[in-house]
Design a protein around this motif. Structure first.
Motif, PDB file in Angstrom:
ATOM      1  N   LYS A 165       3.327   1.632 -17.147  1.00 29.82           N
ATOM      2  CA  LYS A 165       2.572   0.584 -16.442  1.00 29.82           C
ATOM      3  C   LYS A 165       1.070   0.762 -16.570  1.00 29.82           C
ATOM      4  N   TYR A 166       0.624   2.014 -16.462  1.00 34.73           N
ATOM      5  CA  TYR A 166      -0.825   2.242 -16.429  1.00 34.73           C
ATOM      6  C   TYR A 166      -1.376   2.710 -17.765  1.00 34.73           C
ATOM      7  N   SER A 216      -1.251  -3.181 -10.080  1.00 37.90           N
ATOM      8  CA  SER A 216       0.038  -2.615  -9.731  1.00 37.90           C
ATOM      9  C   SER A 216       1.046  -3.722  -9.445  1.00 37.90           C
TER      10      SER A 216
HETATM   11  P1  ADP Z   1       2.956   1.525  -7.864  1.00 38.27           P
HETATM   12  O1  ADP Z   1       4.165   0.763  -7.465  1.00 38.27           O
HETATM   13  O2  ADP Z   1       1.697   0.848  -7.459  1.00 38.27           O
HETATM   14  O3  ADP Z   1       2.978   1.974  -9.271  1.00 38.27           O
HETATM   15  P2  ADP Z   1       3.181   4.349  -7.172  1.00 38.27           P
HETATM   16  O4  ADP Z   1       3.455   4.975  -5.844  1.00 38.27           O
HETATM   17  O5  ADP Z   1       4.160   4.601  -8.254  1.00 38.27           O
HETATM   18  O6  ADP Z   1       3.000   2.805  -6.897  1.00 38.27           O
HETATM   19  O7  ADP Z   1       1.738   4.814  -7.645  1.00 38.27           O
HETATM   20  C1  ADP Z   1       0.637   4.715  -6.762  1.00 38.27           C
HETATM   21  C2  ADP Z   1      -0.663   4.437  -7.539  1.00 38.27           C
HETATM   22  O8  ADP Z   1      -1.026   5.594  -8.303  1.00 38.27           O
HETATM   23  C3  ADP Z   1      -0.563   3.311  -8.545  1.00 38.27           C
HETATM   24  O9  ADP Z   1      -0.796   2.051  -7.951  1.00 38.27           O
HETATM   25  C4  ADP Z   1      -1.634   3.683  -9.546  1.00 38.27           C
HETATM   26  O10 ADP Z   1      -2.886   3.231  -9.084  1.00 38.27           O
HETATM   27  C5  ADP Z   1      -1.643   5.195  -9.527  1.00 38.27           C
HETATM   28  N1  ADP Z   1      -0.882   5.791 -10.653  1.00 38.27           N
HETATM   29  C6  ADP Z   1       0.384   6.281 -10.604  1.00 38.27           C
HETATM   30  N2  ADP Z   1       0.766   6.781 -11.807  1.00 38.27           N
HETATM   31  C7  ADP Z   1      -0.275   6.604 -12.641  1.00 38.27           C
HETATM   32  C8  ADP Z   1      -0.526   6.906 -14.037  1.00 38.27           C
HETATM   33  N3  ADP Z   1       0.399   7.502 -14.804  1.00 38.27           N
HETATM   34  N4  ADP Z   1      -1.744   6.586 -14.543  1.00 38.27           N
HETATM   35  C9  ADP Z   1      -2.681   5.991 -13.777  1.00 38.27           C
HETATM   36  N5  ADP Z   1      -2.523   5.672 -12.478  1.00 38.27           N
HETATM   37  C10 ADP Z   1      -1.335   5.964 -11.913  1.00 38.27           C
END
Ligand code: ADP
Length: 273
Positions: A165-166, A216
């Motif tokens: 996703k990111y 997100s």
């Molecule tokens: P979401 O459903 O928003 O992905 P998560 O609890 O899985 O919720 O993650 C929380 C937040 O942490 C995300 O919204 C994102 O901003 C950040 N995040 C998580 N994993 C990554 C990653 N691999 N790279 C960049 N940002 C991340």
């Protein structure tokens, strides 16, 4: 026989009682704030897909949509909003069961490398829309761990799908690596995506916390994925850590117990006469 007769000990007891009452009140206040915040977050999260479902249904009902292909598209959008709602509710249910101590782990011995491969296969479909490679780097073809397989697959799915996703690059790369230690198997999930700023890093495991809500949400995130990951790892009594460099990449690390069968295999068999 007046108030002055209360002895020192009694006074001290009264004082302690008062202190305890105050602490109880503080805790109740804290719980109330927490409860309000939680309900606020949940309703906010549910509102978005519900409003979009309502919008599409209204448009369809008004009969303005004669083109069948557009109607199909609207129905599909309703469908995906419903799926999103179901996912949020499922995630909330899981967090709730963890927090009320209703989840017991089901331990078994399994090959973590095989599980990682299965998670890759599952997420490959999603990753298709980006140009992306997922890779398993390991010291041995098979590494047996003793853990709750279903829950660990949930951890891997959440971490790898976050990496998807990111991802921020033309050539995104996700590397999951496994390595054998003396007592445990070390696992890491690394991406070369957008990274997380140091000031946001300590909060990412909180439920509903998102660095960038709009991104997100667009990716179908509810901000609950990492909270679930943390709960699962806590239940396994294993910490999970994260390192990240903003605009460069993120790496999550955790360990799992080596299966005792695997440890035994290292012992030379004894041939009995
Ligand atoms: P979401 O459903 O928003 O992905 P998560 O609890 O899985 O919720 O993650 C929380 C937040 O942490 C995300 O919204 C994102 O901003 C950040 N995040 C998580 N994993 C990554 C990653 N691999 N790279 C960049 N940002 C991340």
């Amino acid at each position: 026989d007046s108030d002055y007769d209360i002895g020192f000990k009694e006074l001290e007891e009264k004082f302690q009682e008062m202190n305890q009452k105050n602490a109880e009140i503080d805790m109740m206040k804290e719980m109330e704030t927490y409860r309000k915040e939680y309900i606020g977050n949940v309703s906010h999260e549910l509102k978005t897909p519900l409003f979009s479902i309502q919008g599409y249904i209204e448009t369809l009902r008004d009969g303005g949509v004669e083109d069948l292909s557009i109607r199909d598209k609207y129905l599909q959008r309703i469908d995906s909003s419903v799926e999103r709602l179901l996912n949020i509710v499922k995630d909330l249910d899981m967090i709730n069961r963890f927090e009320s101590g209703q989840i017991a782990l089901k331990y078994s011995t399994f090959d973590i490398n095989q599980l990682i491969q299965e998670v890759f296969d599952l997420l490959d479909l999603e990753a298709d829309r980006h140009t992306m490679t997922m890779q398993l780097q390991t010291t041995q073809p098979q590494l047996f761990v003793y853990a709750d397989k279903h829950k660990i697959s949930q951890v891997l799915i959440n971490l790898v799908s976050n990496a998807v996703k990111y991802a921020n690059r033309e050539e995104a790369q996700i590397i999951v690596s496994t390595k054998e230690g003396t007592q445990s198997i070390h696992i890491s999930i690394e991406d070369n995506g957008m990274g997380i700023k140091p000031e946001n890093l300590p909060r990412i495991f909180e439920r509903f916390y998102r660095v960038e809500s709009s991104r997100s949400r667009k990716e179908g995130g509810s901000g609950l994925g990492l909270a679930i990951v943390k709960h699962i790892m806590e239940a396994h009594k294993q910490p999970i850590s994260v390192e990240s460099v903003y605009l460069s990449g993120t790496k999550f690390k955790f360990k799992l117990d080596k299966s005792s069968a695997d440890r035994l295999r290292k012992v030379k068999p004894i041939t009995l006469p």
